[in-house]
Write an enzyme that holds these catalytic residues in place. Structure first.
Site, PDB file in Angstrom:
ATOM      1  N   ARG A 229      -1.203  14.657  60.569  1.00 33.64           N
ATOM      2  CA  ARG A 229      -1.664  14.450  59.237  1.00 33.64           C
ATOM      3  C   ARG A 229      -3.270  13.623  59.474  1.00 33.64           C
ATOM      4  O   ARG A 229      -3.262  12.585  59.570  1.00 33.64           O
ATOM      5  CB  ARG A 229      -0.828  13.842  58.410  1.00 33.64           C
ATOM      6  CG  ARG A 229      -1.488  13.860  56.880  1.00 33.64           C
ATOM      7  CD  ARG A 229      -0.543  12.829  55.861  1.00 33.64           C
ATOM      8  NE  ARG A 229      -1.188  13.040  54.928  1.00 33.64           N
ATOM      9  CZ  ARG A 229      -2.198  12.668  54.162  1.00 33.64           C
ATOM     10  NH1 ARG A 229      -3.132  12.068  54.754  1.00 33.64           N
ATOM     11  NH2 ARG A 229      -2.631  12.795  52.972  1.00 33.64           N
ATOM     12  N   TRP A 230      -4.281  14.313  59.850  1.00 33.98           N
ATOM     13  CA  TRP A 230      -5.383  13.799  59.430  1.00 33.98           C
ATOM     14  C   TRP A 230      -6.315  14.535  58.552  1.00 33.98           C
ATOM     15  O   TRP A 230      -6.283  15.858  58.051  1.00 33.98           O
ATOM     16  CB  TRP A 230      -6.079  14.067  61.122  1.00 33.98           C
ATOM     17  CG  TRP A 230      -6.360  15.642  61.459  1.00 33.98           C
ATOM     18  CD1 TRP A 230      -6.254  16.582  61.017  1.00 33.98           C
ATOM     19  CD2 TRP A 230      -6.047  15.656  62.932  1.00 33.98           C
ATOM     20  NE1 TRP A 230      -6.157  17.725  61.858  1.00 33.98           N
ATOM     21  CE2 TRP A 230      -6.241  17.022  63.322  1.00 33.98           C
ATOM     22  CE3 TRP A 230      -6.273  14.724  64.243  1.00 33.98           C
ATOM     23  CZ2 TRP A 230      -6.426  17.754  64.536  1.00 33.98           C
ATOM     24  CZ3 TRP A 230      -6.163  15.579  65.282  1.00 33.98           C
ATOM     25  CH2 TRP A 230      -6.328  16.854  65.503  1.00 33.98           C
ATOM     26  N   LEU A 231      -7.148  13.617  57.882  1.00 32.23           N
ATOM     27  CA  LEU A 231      -8.171  14.314  56.936  1.00 32.23           C
ATOM     28  C   LEU A 231      -9.273  14.638  57.441  1.00 32.23           C
ATOM     29  O   LEU A 231      -9.773  14.515  58.606  1.00 32.23           O
ATOM     30  CB  LEU A 231      -8.237  12.871  55.925  1.00 32.23           C
ATOM     31  CG  LEU A 231      -7.197  12.476  55.140  1.00 32.23           C
ATOM     32  CD1 LEU A 231      -7.475  11.277  54.381  1.00 32.23           C
ATOM     33  CD2 LEU A 231      -6.500  13.264  54.406  1.00 32.23           C
TER      34      LEU A 231
ATOM     35  N   ASP B 250       3.493   5.789  50.647  1.00 33.05           N
ATOM     36  CA  ASP B 250       2.115   5.493  51.419  1.00 33.05           C
ATOM     37  C   ASP B 250       1.420   4.022  50.920  1.00 33.05           C
ATOM     38  O   ASP B 250       2.144   3.411  50.244  1.00 33.05           O
ATOM     39  CB  ASP B 250       0.935   6.537  51.127  1.00 33.05           C
ATOM     40  CG  ASP B 250       0.226   6.876  52.269  1.00 33.05           C
ATOM     41  OD1 ASP B 250      -0.509   5.749  52.934  1.00 33.05           O
ATOM     42  OD2 ASP B 250       0.089   7.973  52.907  1.00 33.05           O
TER      43      ASP B 250
ATOM     44  N   ILE C 288      -6.025   6.903  64.303  1.00 34.25           N
ATOM     45  CA  ILE C 288      -4.497   6.669  63.922  1.00 34.25           C
ATOM     46  C   ILE C 288      -4.219   7.604  62.939  1.00 34.25           C
ATOM     47  O   ILE C 288      -4.632   7.390  61.616  1.00 34.25           O
ATOM     48  CB  ILE C 288      -4.188   4.938  63.656  1.00 34.25           C
ATOM     49  CG1 ILE C 288      -4.613   4.298  64.898  1.00 34.25           C
ATOM     50  CG2 ILE C 288      -2.740   5.082  63.156  1.00 34.25           C
ATOM     51  CD1 ILE C 288      -4.642   2.693  64.562  1.00 34.25           C
TER      52      ILE C 288
ATOM     53  N   GLU D  23     -14.308   3.533  71.316  1.00 39.21           N
ATOM     54  CA  GLU D  23     -13.280   2.780  70.684  1.00 39.21           C
ATOM     55  C   GLU D  23     -12.870   1.957  72.372  1.00 39.21           C
ATOM     56  O   GLU D  23     -12.645   0.811  72.382  1.00 39.21           O
ATOM     57  CB  GLU D  23     -11.913   3.148  70.207  1.00 39.21           C
ATOM     58  CG  GLU D  23     -12.354   3.697  68.906  1.00 39.21           C
ATOM     59  CD  GLU D  23     -12.793   5.150  68.944  1.00 39.21           C
ATOM     60  OE1 GLU D  23     -13.172   5.786  67.585  1.00 39.21           O
ATOM     61  OE2 GLU D  23     -13.156   5.741  69.930  1.00 39.21           O
TER      62      GLU D  23
END
Length: 491
Positions: A189-191, A287, A175, A238
């Protein structure tokens, strides 16, 4: 489990008074956030905004706004039963060989659940009843919430991003928030340590400059959604975990534009790709820390296909200073973590991630202390055992006579059982949450462990204090006469 898809779950919630339908016109721009935030803070129901201003698709918020609804989403009746989920995960992470026939018989239910792990692939599905492709795609027709007044743009928050690395056997579900920047464009936006980002990096190395396929599911069934936020073992998908929770195989269907398998019962699906050469400046957004984050460049997700049910529901949320929905999820999943930690560290009595600590930045652990230096070993274990705790900045370790969930108890232990110089362990240059602007360098900062346990020989040379205890016989006598004393009689 009493539901097969999101709609079954909403029907269950409505019967239990856990869903409120709002027919009045409400604007996705700020108004939904305000209503959802007030409702969540009051412990209220999930919200279905049936008449979003300017849109035809209803919006679902606060689905997991209480620990009870998280438990229901995992097929459990209450939060305490989530420890059973944790025990199952601990078993799957490190299966134990049965020691006897009786032992084998007792673990048979766990082995039977494994039969629900494989997915069931369908040839057609409800999530593809309506299909928009290429120029027909218009993300502005979705009631994407604009959560806070200083947010730069509407934000997709509850999308399950489905990816697959070129050399991996299984897909990853994660997510990641997605900023709307065009009719068919979102910023992903993923780290860098997250599964989707790792798949993307592997793809770029194996297939330079080739588009990376992605599908995003909105409004999947709760078991699949929660499977994406639960600490499942790296070897378990998952979808497989969702099948275990549900007690039935997860039904999937192949995406129209790529080979990724998507939840068949999802409300809305976004399909497309990331061009490795295309990035855009993301943010700022309010956030879960309670602050606006810094801007940074992230990949752009180009949507080539938008598919949905005939009458879809848009699933959304907001993030802000706790309590918010992620904080509630963290509070509930706390119970899942405990059996996993206890299997590795049996001395752990309780483990608590206070919501006020942004759900993961501070942990309180109580242990049955067995030797000098034991608290420090547990600190190191918390930081290293599960990747979910790599960003935990503070770990406080107390004895088992302390209630980890009572700040009065914890603060008493810190102030009476710890010396700052001796009992505070500081480790520099460790991975830290990119959103943590308090760290000196983005993504790199320090951690602190506090040993708030009673000290053993070798840890102190002084005589240690003896806690005050009440005389049991006196307590009993006063219990017997307490009401007759009439001390708190109405004035």
């Amino acid at each position: 489990m009493k539901y097969k898809n999101l709609r079954d779950f909403l029907e269950l919630l409505e019967k239990q008074g856990e869903l409120k339908r709002i027919t009045q016109e409400i604007d996705p721009y700020l108004e939904m956030t305000e209503i959802a935030d007030r409702t969540l803070r009051a412990g209220g129901p999930a919200l279905l905004f049936e008449n979003p201003k300017g849109y035809e698709i209803p919006v679902l918020c606060n689905l997991f706004g209480t620990p009870k609804r998280v438990a229901l989403g995992m097929g459990q009746e209450d939060v305490t039963a989530l420890r059973d989920v944790g025990r199952l995960l601990a078993f799957l992470k490190e299966p134990e060989q049965p020691k006897s026939f009786k032992d084998l018989w007792s673990t048979l239910p766990q082995f039977k659940q494994v039969l629900n792990m494989p997915t069931k692939v369908l040839s057609k599905a409800e999530c593809q009843q309506i299909v928009f492709s290429d120029a027909e795609v218009d993300l502005y027709k979705l009631p994407i919430m604009h959560c806070w007044k200083d947010d730069v743009a509407p934000l997709v928050t509850w999308g399950l991003t489905i990816t697959k690395g070129p050399s991996k056997k299984r897909q990853n579900l994660g997510i990641y928030r997605q900023q709307l920047i065009g009719k068919n464009k979102l910023i992903m936006r993923w780290l860098s340590h997250r599964g989707g980002a790792l798949d993307f990096q592997e793809w770029k190395e194996a297939r330079p400059n080739q588009p990376f396929p992605i599908s995003v599911a909105l409004g999947a069934d709760p078991a699949t959604i929660l499977g994406a936020v639960t600490p499942v073992p790296d070897t378990l998908s998952e979808y497989a975990f969702a099948g275990l929770l549900r007690g039935n195989k997860t039904e999937v269907v192949k995406s129209i534009s790529n080979d990724l398998e998507i939840p068949a019962s999802a409300e809305i699906i976004l399909e497309g790709y990331i061009d490795p050469t295309e990035t855009a400046l993301e943010g700022p957004y309010g956030d879960h820390t309670g602050y606006y984050n810094e801007q940074e460049y992230f990949p752009v997700f180009t949507v080539t296909h938008l598919t949905m049910r005939k009458d879809p529901i848009y699933h959304s949320t907001y993030t802000g200073r706790p309590p918010d929905e992620p904080a509630v999820l963290g509070e509930a999943l706390n119970e899942v973590f405990i059996p996993i930690l206890q299997k590795q560290f049996p001395e752990i009595v309780d483990f608590y991630l206070p919501p006020e600590g942004c759900s993961y930045r501070l942990a309180v652990v109580t242990i049955k202390k067995q030797y000098a230096g034991h608290a420090k070993r547990v600190m190191m274990g918390v930081w290293s055992f599960l990747r979910q705790f790599m960003y935990t900045k503070f770990v406080i370790v107390c004895d088992d006579d302390i209630n980890a969930r009572d700040w009065k108890d914890v603060i008493w232990a810190i102030t009476t059982r710890s010396d700052p110089a001796r009992d505070c362990t500081i480790i520099e240059n460790t991975p830290i949450d990119y959103l943590d602007f308090a760290s000196p360098i983005a993504g790199l900062g320090s951690k602190m462990g506090i040993d708030a346990t009673n000290k053993w020989i070798g840890e102190t040379q002084r005589e240690w204090g003896t806690p005050i205890k009440k005389a049991p016989n006196v307590v009993k006598r006063i219990d017997d006469i307490w009401e007759s004393l009439n001390i708190f009689a109405p004035k």
